[in-house]
Design an enzyme around this catalytic site. Structure first.
Site, PDB file in Angstrom:
ATOM      1  N   CYS A  70       0.855  -1.179   0.000  1.00 58.53           N
ATOM      2  CA  CYS A  70       0.000   0.000   0.000  1.00 58.53           C
ATOM      3  C   CYS A  70       0.897   1.237   0.000  1.00 58.53           C
ATOM      4  CB  CYS A  70      -0.949   0.022   1.187  1.00 58.53           C
ATOM      5  SG  CYS A  70      -2.359   1.122   0.865  1.00 58.53           S
TER       6      CYS A  70
ATOM      7  N   CYS B 283      -4.210   6.083   0.594  1.00 59.19           N
ATOM      8  CA  CYS B 283      -3.674   4.878  -0.038  1.00 59.19           C
ATOM      9  C   CYS B 283      -3.414   5.065  -1.537  1.00 59.19           C
ATOM     10  CB  CYS B 283      -4.631   3.710   0.186  1.00 59.19           C
ATOM     11  SG  CYS B 283      -4.939   3.393   1.936  1.00 59.19           S
TER      12      CYS B 283
ATOM     13  N   LYS C 263     -12.197  -5.337   2.176  1.00 59.23           N
ATOM     14  CA  LYS C 263     -11.650  -4.533   3.273  1.00 59.23           C
ATOM     15  C   LYS C 263     -12.618  -3.394   3.551  1.00 59.23           C
ATOM     16  CE  LYS C 263      -7.617  -1.854   4.694  1.00 59.23           C
ATOM     17  NZ  LYS C 263      -6.304  -1.357   4.280  1.00 59.23           N
TER      18      LYS C 263
ATOM     19  N   ARG D  55      -3.508   2.798  13.134  1.00 63.41           N
ATOM     20  CA  ARG D  55      -3.035   4.055  12.548  1.00 63.41           C
ATOM     21  C   ARG D  55      -1.918   4.647  13.368  1.00 63.41           C
ATOM     22  NH1 ARG D  55      -9.031   5.535  10.781  1.00 63.41           N
ATOM     23  NH2 ARG D  55      -9.090   3.899   9.213  1.00 63.41           N
TER      24      ARG D  55
ATOM     25  N   GLU E 114     -16.605  -7.797  -4.817  1.00 64.78           N
ATOM     26  CA  GLU E 114     -15.196  -7.421  -4.692  1.00 64.78           C
ATOM     27  C   GLU E 114     -14.290  -8.664  -4.756  1.00 64.78           C
ATOM     28  OE1 GLU E 114     -13.305  -4.902  -4.596  1.00 64.78           O
ATOM     29  OE2 GLU E 114     -14.313  -3.123  -3.819  1.00 64.78           O
TER      30      GLU E 114
ATOM     31  N   LYS F   7     -11.359  -8.258   6.031  1.00 66.61           N
ATOM     32  CA  LYS F   7     -10.788  -7.411   7.082  1.00 66.61           C
ATOM     33  C   LYS F   7     -11.770  -6.299   7.415  1.00 66.61           C
ATOM     34  CE  LYS F   7      -6.778  -4.514   8.085  1.00 66.61           C
ATOM     35  NZ  LYS F   7      -5.578  -3.868   7.616  1.00 66.61           N
TER      36      LYS F   7
ATOM     37  N   SER G 164      -6.323  -4.414  14.607  1.00 62.39           N
ATOM     38  CA  SER G 164      -5.799  -3.819  15.839  1.00 62.39           C
ATOM     39  C   SER G 164      -6.869  -3.615  16.903  1.00 62.39           C
ATOM     40  CB  SER G 164      -5.113  -2.500  15.509  1.00 62.39           C
ATOM     41  OG  SER G 164      -6.012  -1.625  14.840  1.00 62.39           O
TER      42      SER G 164
ATOM     43  N   TYR H 168      -2.184 -10.137  15.638  1.00 60.49           N
ATOM     44  CA  TYR H 168      -1.052  -9.592  16.394  1.00 60.49           C
ATOM     45  C   TYR H 168      -0.688 -10.493  17.559  1.00 60.49           C
ATOM     46  CZ  TYR H 168      -2.146  -5.584  13.550  1.00 60.49           C
ATOM     47  OH  TYR H 168      -2.371  -4.779  12.460  1.00 60.49           O
TER      48      TYR H 168
HETATM   49 ZN    ZN Z   1      -3.255   2.024   2.757  1.00 61.09          ZN
END
Ligand code: ZN
Length: 336
Positions: free
Chosen positions: A126, A136, A205, A215, A243, A258, A284, A323
């Protein structure tokens, strides 16, 4: 196949098969295995840098030396794959750090493949971390505000993916949500002879509030506006299937949903409809919620984490990006 009981009580008693751990294990329909885990890592320049991300306890921005330590722990625990995000020293309007041959991700791929050739190194493709405006794609400034341009962005994404693969990446994962980017990347990789390098596309996404802590981690908050003109509306499920269909037609080998836990219906439908290898990204916010409640003693962090991942598997996910991957791999070993 009917899942309904052929017999009734008292002939059929579901509790018969729940009497002992051995019996329960024997009839378990879904399993978690360390081999399904992918650990996302954030890499930045410098030496001995291990900068904690406040909203994600246990997650750090890592310099290359520390990245190797983190990868070693993951590998020893049984995590087979890493997903890399880069934080460059400088950002600009062309995201030049994203495709620089000596960019931070390119350097990370080289050292990781040298030290851990058996690990699968996946790179996030990205531009947002490398753009001064944090979007992006390429931005066209207008009086009414900035517009994110689709087609001119494709070239930069393809170039970024190619530079990752040239550095040694085993797989690329475009996360930008520009239309047509899987095809652009596939063509570029094929032109360069990388016909065997798979693409895992962030196919569905969603523009999600669950990304908040990321972020901070990736330092990629947009300077103006939000990402709703390219990421999906959380209300749409049929569109998610379109998609995914598009990305598969363009050459995606693995499709991703996601975020994960709040989108189990999407994971379920994607797997059922297409039957392709499907990844779920436990983002996250999902991680931070569990960490925060766990730290308060309100929930059992380990049990809740495992149950959440099991739910992703049950919905149809083959690949779990989390994570907590290193901890999860250790916990699964201890369970055996
Ligand atoms: Zn991005």
């Amino acid at each position: 196949m009917s899942v309904y009981a052929a017999a009734e009580f008292p002939a059929y008693r579901p509790r018969r098969l729940r009497q002992s751990p051995v019996l329960r294990r024997l009839v378990r329909e879904t399993v978690l295995d360390p081999g399904q885990l992918v650990l996302p890592l954030f890499v930045r320049g410098g030496r001995k840098v291990r900068r904690p991300i406040g909203s994600m306890p246990g997650v750090f921005q890592l310099s290359l030396d520390e990245l190797l330590r983190e990868a070693a722990q993951a590998f020893e625990a049984g995590v087979p794959a890493l997903l890399l995000f880069g934080i460059p020293d400088k950002k600009d309007e062309r995201a030049s750090g994203a495709y620089a041959p000596k960019g931070i991700v390119q350097q990370a791929v080289r050292v990781l493949k040298r030290e851990f050739p058996q690990m699968l190194i996946i790179t996030d493709v990205c531009l947002c971390e490398y753009m001064s405006h944090g979007h992006c794609g390429i931005v066209q400034q207008r009086k009414a505000g900035g517009r994110i341009l689709n087609d001119p962005t494709l070239k930069l994404l393809a170039r970024t993916a190619a530079s990752h693969v040239e550095a040694g990446a085993d797989m690329v994962a475009p996360s930008d949500m520009m239309d047509g980017r899987v095809r652009a990347i596939r063509e570029q990789l094929d032109d360069l002879g990388f016909t065997e390098t798979p693409i895992m596309s962030y196919a569905a996404k969603f523009a999600s509030s669950f990304y908040g802590p990321f972020r901070e981690a990736a330092e990629s908050t947009p300077k103006f506006g939000d990402r709703r003109s390219y990421q999906m509306d959380a209300a749409n499920a049929n569109e998610a299937l379109r998609e995914v269909a598009l990305d598969l037609r363009e050459g995606a080998d693995i499709v991703m949903v996601k975020p994960a836990l709040a989108y189990l219906d999407i994971i379920y439908r994607v797997k059922k409809e297409f039957g392709y290898p499907t990844a779920a990204y436990a983002v996250s916010g999902e991680y931070s919620l569990v960490k925060a409640a766990g730290a308060q003693g309100w929930i059992d962090e380990r049990a809740v984490t495992l149950e959440m991942l099991l739910a992703l598997r049950r919905a149809g996910a083959d690949i779990l990006i989390t994570y907590a991957a290193t901890d999860v791999a250790r916990w699964l070993r201890e369970q055996r």
